[in-house]
Design a protein around this motif. Structure first.
Motif, short mmCIF file in Angstrom:
data_model
loop_
_atom_site.label_atom_id
_atom_site.label_comp_id
_atom_site.label_asym_id
_atom_site.label_seq_id
_atom_site.Cartn_x
_atom_site.Cartn_y
_atom_site.Cartn_z
N GLY A 32 26.67 54.98 -48.68
CA GLY A 32 27.50 53.92 -48.12
C GLY A 32 28.71 54.50 -47.40
N ILE A 33 29.64 53.62 -47.11
CA ILE A 33 30.77 53.99 -46.27
C ILE A 33 31.60 55.12 -46.90
N ASN B 200 29.76 58.55 -46.64
CA ASN B 200 29.79 59.00 -45.25
C ASN B 200 31.13 59.60 -44.88
N SER C 23 18.86 53.96 -37.87
CA SER C 23 19.81 53.08 -38.56
C SER C 23 20.57 52.28 -37.51
N CYS D 299 23.57 51.98 -37.33
CA CYS D 299 24.84 52.65 -37.01
C CYS D 299 24.72 53.61 -35.83
N TYR E 208 26.50 60.91 -39.39
CA TYR E 208 25.15 60.42 -39.73
C TYR E 208 24.47 59.84 -38.51
N ASN F 197 21.23 47.09 -42.23
CA ASN F 197 21.59 47.53 -43.58
C ASN F 197 20.51 47.09 -44.57
N SER G 248 27.10 54.32 -53.23
CA SER G 248 26.34 53.11 -52.94
C SER G 248 26.76 52.38 -51.68
N VAL H 222 26.97 48.46 -49.84
CA VAL H 222 27.75 47.31 -50.33
C VAL H 222 26.98 46.42 -51.31
N LYS I 137 29.66 45.52 -59.58
CA LYS I 137 31.03 45.07 -59.87
C LYS I 137 31.04 43.65 -60.45
N TRP J 81 36.20 46.19 -51.43
CA TRP J 81 36.81 47.10 -50.45
C TRP J 81 36.99 46.42 -49.10
N ARG K 71 27.64 41.97 -42.01
CA ARG K 71 26.50 42.86 -42.17
C ARG K 71 25.20 42.06 -42.18
N PRO L 43 38.21 51.41 -46.07
CA PRO L 43 37.80 51.10 -44.69
C PRO L 43 36.84 49.92 -44.59
N ASP L 44 36.94 49.22 -43.46
CA ASP L 44 36.01 48.13 -43.15
C ASP L 44 34.73 48.64 -42.50
N LYS M 233 27.28 44.44 -36.89
CA LYS M 233 26.13 45.17 -36.30
C LYS M 233 24.84 44.38 -36.51
O1 GFB Z 1 27.28 49.22 -47.04
P1 GFB Z 1 28.52 49.95 -46.71
O2 GFB Z 1 28.95 50.99 -47.70
O3 GFB Z 1 28.39 50.71 -45.32
O4 GFB Z 1 29.75 48.93 -46.55
P2 GFB Z 1 28.44 50.31 -43.78
C1 GFB Z 1 29.68 47.75 -45.84
C2 GFB Z 1 30.98 46.98 -45.91
O5 GFB Z 1 31.18 46.51 -47.25
C3 GFB Z 1 32.27 47.70 -45.52
C4 GFB Z 1 32.51 46.72 -47.64
O6 GFB Z 1 33.08 46.84 -44.77
C5 GFB Z 1 32.92 47.98 -46.87
O7 GFB Z 1 34.33 48.10 -46.80
N1 GFB Z 1 32.60 46.84 -49.11
C6 GFB Z 1 33.30 45.99 -49.92
C7 GFB Z 1 32.05 47.80 -49.88
N2 GFB Z 1 33.24 46.42 -51.18
C8 GFB Z 1 32.46 47.53 -51.21
C9 GFB Z 1 32.05 48.40 -52.24
O8 GFB Z 1 32.37 48.24 -53.43
N3 GFB Z 1 31.23 49.44 -51.89
C10 GFB Z 1 30.84 49.64 -50.57
N4 GFB Z 1 30.02 50.68 -50.29
N5 GFB Z 1 31.25 48.83 -49.57
C11 GFB Z 1 26.80 52.28 -43.62
C12 GFB Z 1 26.91 53.70 -43.14
O9 GFB Z 1 27.93 51.65 -43.14
O10 GFB Z 1 25.71 51.60 -43.08
C13 GFB Z 1 25.63 54.39 -43.36
O11 GFB Z 1 28.00 54.33 -43.78
C14 GFB Z 1 24.45 53.59 -42.86
O12 GFB Z 1 25.69 55.62 -42.71
C15 GFB Z 1 24.48 52.16 -43.34
O13 GFB Z 1 24.46 53.59 -41.45
C16 GFB Z 1 23.40 51.30 -42.75
O14 GFB Z 1 27.53 49.17 -43.46
O15 GFB Z 1 29.84 50.13 -43.32
#
Ligand code: GFB
Length: 313
Positions: A68-69, A72, A107, A109, A136, A165, A178, A180, A187, A202, A209, A268-269, A274
């Motif tokens: 996850g974010i 990365n 992906s 992204c 990535y 996603n 992980s 999101v 959680k 976060w 998404r 971060p957001d 996407k």
């Molecule tokens: O799924 P995620 O980790 O990755 O986070 P991305 C998506 C959104 O959920 C972000 C928010 O805006 C996070 O700030 N979020 C809120 C959280 N609470 C949480 C939490 O507890 N954990 C996490 N992980 N997020 C990924 C890329 O980006 O997308 C990968 O980093 C890949 O490389 C994947 O491309 C498809 O959607 O932002």
């Protein structure tokens, strides 16, 4: 459709394990599988020796360093290097050993941070990437380009699919790694079991998404393996997106938790939005089957059988 043999690279991961389930359910018995201990895909010699010996007819490449974010952001070097190593080895060995059909997984992204929504395949390389997952994304773009180069130069049937996603059984619930959906399932579950009155989410909660259940993605991969023969990349999404705030509400309703949401703006957001334009895939006749509610419910049932559900009070 019959194939002599199919190598599913990364069969223990979220995507790979779903691909194996889907292929088996559709009558494909001839799968070649290797765990990381048996074959380190970062090791070029080992990968080339394996392909020279096994000579698979088809390869589905679901092997990647993913996260996850947070993962990365924490491990940019590993995310670019290991993904380049894995895909360079698997794609080049597939070419050299005469693989007939290769399915590469990208992906959403890979697309520019501010691409027009919904994002069509033509948006690739039309703008700057989102910084949190640029390493990535650049590795994945290189993989697409290598598949396209083999197609253009040698006429190979190497295809590339861009999922939105993903979530589902087999997901990683470790908060440091992980995505999101599994993070918020854990959680919310913890808050419910411990009787806590707040959940830390976060970012701002406003990013959107598009969430596709991994069993639907696996079905799309099989469908495209059988029916798609172009080097042009093709999107595979759910068709709708939601905000992170709406996602927590759905998860809280499914788990039965009324805790209040606290948004941690120090985290971060990522990309604001996407949403993929998956009309190319829809026009070929494929659609996802699971609604987001059904998919999250089923993923929660799976989570309850993992050790992460054992909250220490
Ligand atoms: O799924 P995620 O980790 O990755 O986070 P991305 C998506 C959104 O959920 C972000 C928010 O805006 C996070 O700030 N979020 C809120 C959280 N609470 C949480 C939490 O507890 N954990 C996490 N992980 N997020 C990924 C890329 O980006 O997308 C990968 O980093 C890949 O490389 C994947 O491309 C498809 O959607 O932002």
């Amino acid at each position: 459709m019959t194939y002599r043999s199919i190598f599913v690279a990364g069969h223990r991961g979220l995507v790979g394990s779903a691909v194996v389930r889907n292929l088996r359910a559709n009558g494909y018995a001839n799968l070649i599988l290797r765990s990381r201990d048996e074959l380190d895909l970062r090791n070029s010699q080992a990968v080339h020796d394996f392909f020279a010996l096994e000579k698979p007819e088809v390869v589905i490449d679901a092997a990647a360093r993913v996260g996850g974010i947070k993962a990365n952001v924490d491990f940019p070097a590993e995310f670019i290097l290991e993904n380049l190593q894995i895909q360079n080895n698997v794609i080049s060995a597939s070419f050299e050993s005469g693989v007939e059909k290769f399915v590469f997984l990208g992906s959403s992204c890979i697309y520019p941070k501010f691409a027009p929504q919904p994002i069509s395949e033509d948006a690739l390389l039309s703008g700057v990437l989102e910084s949190t997952n640029e390493p990535y994304a650049i590795a994945k773009i290189a993989g697409i380009k290598l598949c396209q180069a083999y197609a253009r130069e040698y006429g190979k049937n190497f295809i590339s699919i861009m999922p939105s996603n993903l979530y589902g059984p087999g997901d990683d619930f470790d908060f440091d790694k992980s995505h999101v959906v599994p993070a918020l399932i854990r959680k919310v579950h913890q808050a419910k079991v411990k009787g806590e009155d707040q959940i830390l989410v976060w970012g701002s909660g406003s990013p959107r998404r598009e969430l596709l259940h991994v069993d639907d993605l696996a079905d799309a991969l099989r469908f495209l393996l059988e029916n798609y023969h172009s080097p042009d990349i093709i999107n595979a999404g759910y068709g709708e997106d939601i905000t992170i705030r709406e996602l927590v509400a759905i998860i809280s309703e499914i788990i039965g938790c009324k805790a209040r949401l606290i948004f941690d703006h120090t985290k971060p957001d990522g990309t604001p939005r996407k949403l993929l334009d998956s009309s190319r895939l829809r026009n070929l006749g494929w659609r996802p089957r699971l609604t987001l509610h059904e998919g999250v419910r089923q993923t929660y049932d799976w989570f309850l059988r993992t050790s992460y559900a054992d909250v220490v009070l």
